[in-house]
Each structure stands twice: as C-alpha cells, then as structure tokens.
Design a protein around this motif. Structure first.
Motif, PDB file in Angstrom:
ATOM      1  N   GLU A 334      10.259   0.145  -7.218  1.00  9.87           N
ATOM      2  CA  GLU A 334       9.093  -0.709  -7.220  1.00  9.87           C
ATOM      3  C   GLU A 334       9.534  -2.088  -6.778  1.00  9.87           C
ATOM      4  OE1 GLU A 334       7.257  -0.426 -11.041  1.00  9.87           O
ATOM      5  OE2 GLU A 334       6.345   1.507 -10.532  1.00  9.87           O
ATOM      6  N   GLU A 336       8.407  -5.873  -6.914  1.00 10.72           N
ATOM      7  CA  GLU A 336       7.482  -6.707  -7.663  1.00 10.72           C
ATOM      8  C   GLU A 336       7.561  -8.136  -7.156  1.00 10.72           C
ATOM      9  OE1 GLU A 336       7.728  -4.279 -11.867  1.00 10.72           O
ATOM     10  OE2 GLU A 336       9.080  -5.970 -11.549  1.00 10.72           O
ATOM     11  N   TYR A 345       6.588 -10.951 -12.612  1.00 14.62           N
ATOM     12  CA  TYR A 345       6.745 -10.148 -11.405  1.00 14.62           C
ATOM     13  C   TYR A 345       5.749  -9.001 -11.524  1.00 14.62           C
ATOM     14  CZ  TYR A 345      11.134 -12.465 -10.132  1.00 14.62           C
ATOM     15  OH  TYR A 345      12.078 -13.378  -9.742  1.00 14.62           O
ATOM     16  N   SER A 346       4.967  -8.759 -10.482  1.00 12.52           N
ATOM     17  CA  SER A 346       3.972  -7.692 -10.549  1.00 12.52           C
ATOM     18  C   SER A 346       4.095  -6.802  -9.324  1.00 12.52           C
ATOM     19  CB  SER A 346       2.568  -8.290 -10.608  1.00 12.52           C
ATOM     20  OG  SER A 346       2.421  -9.051 -11.784  1.00 12.52           O
ATOM     21  N   GLU A 347       3.850  -5.532  -9.525  1.00 10.94           N
ATOM     22  CA  GLU A 347       4.079  -4.545  -8.473  1.00 10.94           C
ATOM     23  C   GLU A 347       3.204  -4.788  -7.248  1.00 10.94           C
ATOM     24  OE1 GLU A 347       3.783  -0.509  -9.773  1.00 10.94           O
ATOM     25  OE2 GLU A 347       3.820   0.263  -7.717  1.00 10.94           O
TER      26      GLU A 347
END
Length: 423
Positions: A334, A336, A345-347
RNA sequence: GGAGAGAUGACCGAGUGGCCGAAGGUGCAUGACUGGAAAUCAUGUGUACGGGCAACCGUACCGAGGGUUCGAAUCCCUCUCUCUCCGCCA
C-alpha cells in the motif's frame, strides 16, 4: 482460483491461508464436495460409455437384435438422466466453494489481522511542519470554488460531488501527468468498458465475495466496475497469450464506481471516500514465474512512486499483512500519501501480485516454452486515483495566505499556472 | 428499435441423424532426401475433467445453454457474438 489438485495435495497450506486471510470458506465442505463430485462423475461416465456402446451397436445389429438394444439404450438414458441433476447440484456447490478459496500469500507477507500489522518498508519525504494552521481539503477547495457539494448530494445522493473549475482542471492535470508518465515507461493506454458482465467480476476475483460492493444495472445484467483492473484483465479472457509477447503492460483510464457497502458513516467528510472517482490503473500480464512477477511488481510500485515524486507528495510504502490482502492477492503494497488534514498517511495506491489466480478464473492461458499450457500471472497497481489524490496535493502545497503552489511537474498540465490564488 | 445472414480445430474450409474429435487444404513439429536450403515425400499435430506409477483408458467439447432421439456438429427452442440493410444517435 486455485487448482483443485493443488488444494487436495496442499490442504494444510490452503487451510493456513484461509485462516490468515480471514477468508470465509469451509475447506472441509469443499474437499467433501470434490470427493462426491469425482465419485459421481466416474459413475456417470461409466454409464455414458455404456450408452455410447449401445448406440454404436444398433446400426450394425440385425433386425431381430435391434428392438432389444433400443430398449437397453432407453434404460441407459434413464439412468444417466437420474444422475445428471445430482452431479449438476454437486458441481455448482463445488464451484461456488472454489471461487471463495483464497490464493496463498507469498512467504514474505507478514501474518496479521489489520492495518496495524502492515510493515512499513519505505518512507519518502516527511510530513511538512506548518508554521500556520493548515486547512483541510474541503476548506481549501471551497475557497477556490473547486467543488459543488449541495446540488450533487440532492440530485445524485450521498457522497456525490462535482469538480468545478480549477478542481476539474486539477483532476485532468494529475490524470494526464500519470498517463504520460506511464506511456513514457512503455505502458499501453487503454480506455476500457466500465459496464461489464458478471463473468468479468468473477474472473478477476471481485465476485462472488465482493458482490455487495458493485453497482448493478439489472435491466441489462451488467455491473459498473470499481476499477479498470476488471476490464483490463478481462481483455484477454478465453485466449492463449504468446509467451514471447509477455509481459503485457497496460495503463487503464476509467471512472470507478464503488457502493462502499459496510462503510456507512465512515469518512463522510469531503472527497476521501466517494462512490465515483477516476483512476489510472496499471495492469500487467507476465510469465508464470515468481521472479519475473516480483520484478514487475516493483516496477509497478516504482511507477506509482515516480508520479508521487513529481507531485511532491510525501508518502510511505507498507507491505500489507495477510489480513489486509484480498482474496486473490499473493502480495500487496500500500502506498500512503501524507494528508495534513487527516494528520495521517492515507492509502492512495495499492500494488498487488495475484499469481495465476485471475488467469485461471478468466481462462487466460499462455503457451510455455516446453509447449504446454500454463496460466500467466497478473499484477496491478494504481497510478493515480482522483479526487483522493487531490486531498494530498492541495493540503501539502498550501501556503499561509491561502494560495497553493503547484509542483513544477504539474505546471504544464495546468495551463502554465504555477500558483493558485483565491479570488 | 425493426429485418435478414452467419458462428466448425492455430487458420481456411467440408460436413443435414449412427462409419465424425470431425474430410481436404494451409500452418506447425519430427524424420527422409540435400553440401546447405527450397521443393518433394512420410509421420505427427486440440482442450478440459476423471481413472492409472506409467503406457494408456474413459467422458465431454463443432459459439453458449436447454430439448427431441437408442444415437445430434447435423433436427427444435432460447441466448450470446459477428456481419448487412432500415430507423435513431454522440
């Protein structure tokens, strides 16, 4: 899908994968159905052999023998007709179970249940330290009139939005930057159908388990795809690929539709989780060889990273644990992106190897060097998905005065604008 | 949306109830011939599932599914796809 012979001979490994991937399938029921299926098949085929024998004997028989043989033929037919529905029932039960058996994670995949068990492998850049109170993307976009919220939510429903003006121009810019990056790196751009038959979704592993996630067009028995991975992999369904032409590398550009079933009330603010978005997706078919697949996997990952670097967005890469990888995936990274508004941190990207899982289901094969038929491996990775990426882009590049400095690489795609300043 | 034509192996193409997993041709593979090649000749050349250590055997598949029949590539029905004409349309 796995080979049933493999499942029979590696029951423990499959059981382990089911447990670690938290898959919902009864392996013992599958093995029992397989046994039942083979026994009944043998019985039925024996009866069919007899039927064929009789049918072949009739034209050669004398007039006197004929009526007796015809009677025998009728009896054989009746016996077959009794067994056939039984076999059909078992086969359908067997096939349904087969479609729910996960692929085996690669050995390097950490065992775990949730996000927290993912292993960070890389961090590029670092979260920016703001000397002012940063706005989140909703506030930023509103300041520029980049999004229409109210109208779409009334006429199109929850999680709807319309990108407007600079918002729409920005989306076009990041998509084009991603496309050019991939085309420069040798991928073939494809704009595929996004309404597909059920078989494409079964073939790519999204159905039957994820059926609730797709929008159905019932009048025509079609479904809207959640990613162009579905049509791009399906592009070669029912065909045999030429080994010499592998790897085949595609860049798909398409709208994506997701019901977000099971995510009610989650991430409802802004553009993070929406039902319709646009994505440039990378899909690769390669020879069934783990080494080759691994190389391709990291190449795909590198392409996504190159795009994030052009956009000057800090990001990290994590190796997803067994509980976080999908039914068919054997390895997933992933990516992020840092989103100041979420302070996390976001996907934004997901890079997967699926081994021969999709090829088996989609009936895509390859003639191997030794002349035998095999199944190619498939891989995929996001290149860019909008509007989610716009969140990271805008939030990371905002200035104290409310303006937004565009990364250099994006300037030519934004009609030469270097900085956006609110009116 | 209306009318019509079609779909057979890697490709072309024959086949209207049993002798058809399928003629013939092309291609491909192997062998013979040749200094080598071309040409020629010979042989071979689909897939899936099940059984067997294997040789091999059985079953299914002529777009897909169902039906008629002792027996279906062949007859009937439904569907899918391709092509042509009309209508509509970006």
């Amino acid at each position: 899908m796995l080979d049933i012979a493999f499942i029979r001979h590696n029951t423990d490994a499959v059981r382990e994968a089911i447990k670690n991937k938290r898959a919902d399938v009864d392996l013992d029921a599958l093995l029992a159905a397989d046994k039942e299926r083979r026994e009944l098949l043998q019985e039925l085929e024996g009866k069919r052999a007899r039927k064929n024998e009789i049918a072949q004997a009739i034209p050669k028989a004398t007039k006197e023998d004929r009526p007796g043989l015809i009677e025998e033929g009728k009896a054989a037919k009746t016996a077959i007709e009794e067994l056939e529905p039984k076999l059909a029932e078992i086969v359908s039960r067997f096939e349904d179970l087969m479609l729910r058996v996960p692929s085996l994670p690669r050995p390097e995949v950490p065992v775990g249940v949730g996000e927290d068990d993912n292993v960070e492998v890389k961090k590029v850049g670092s979260p920016r330290a703001f000397d002012f109170e940063p706005k989140d993307h909703v506030a930023l976009m509103d300041a520029f009139g980049m999004v229409a919220w109210d109208g779409p939510r009334k006429f199109a429903g929850e999680r709807s939005y319309a990108l407007v003006g600079l918002g729409a121009l920005l989306e076009r810019a990041v998509l084009n930057l991603a496309i050019d990056t991939l085309v420069d790196r040798g991928l073939t751009l494809v704009t595929p159908p996004v309404m597909v038959r059920e078989r494409a979704l079964v073939g790519t592993g999204f159905f039957p388990v994820g059926k609730a996630e797709a929008y159905a067009i019932t009048a025509d028995d079609l479904f809207l795809v959640g990613t162009s991975e579905v049509p791009l992999v399906s592009l070669h369904c029912d065909t045999t690929l030429d080994l010499a032409k592998l790897p085949v590398r595609y860049a798909g550009l398409s709208p994506c539709f997701r019901r977000e079933a099971g995510a009610h009330g989650k991430d409802t603010r802004g553009l993070y989780r929406v039902h319709q978005f646009t994505k440039v997706e990378q899909v690769v078919f390669c020879a069934p060889d783990e080494k080759v697949a691994e190389e391709e996997h990291y190449k795909l990952l590198g392409n996504a990273e190159a795009i994030l670097e052009k956009l000057e967005i800090p990001y990290r890469v994590a190796l997803a644990c067994t509980g976080e990888i999908g039914l068919g995936q054997t390895r997933k990274h992933e990516v992020e992106s840092w989103m100041p508004g979420r302070n996390a941190y976001s996907e934004t990207h997901s890079c997967s190897t699926l081994g021969d899982f999709q090829a088996r289901r989609s009936n895509i094969r390859v003639r191997l060097a030794d002349g035998t038929l095999g199944y190619p491996y498939t891989l995929n990775n996001t290149a860019i998905a909008s509007p989610r990426i716009l969140i990271a882009l805008l939030e990371n590049h905002q200035n104290a005065d409310g303006s937004i400095t565009l990364p250099k690489a994006l300037v030519p795609y934004m009609r030469g604008m270097e900085k956006l300043t609110p009116a």
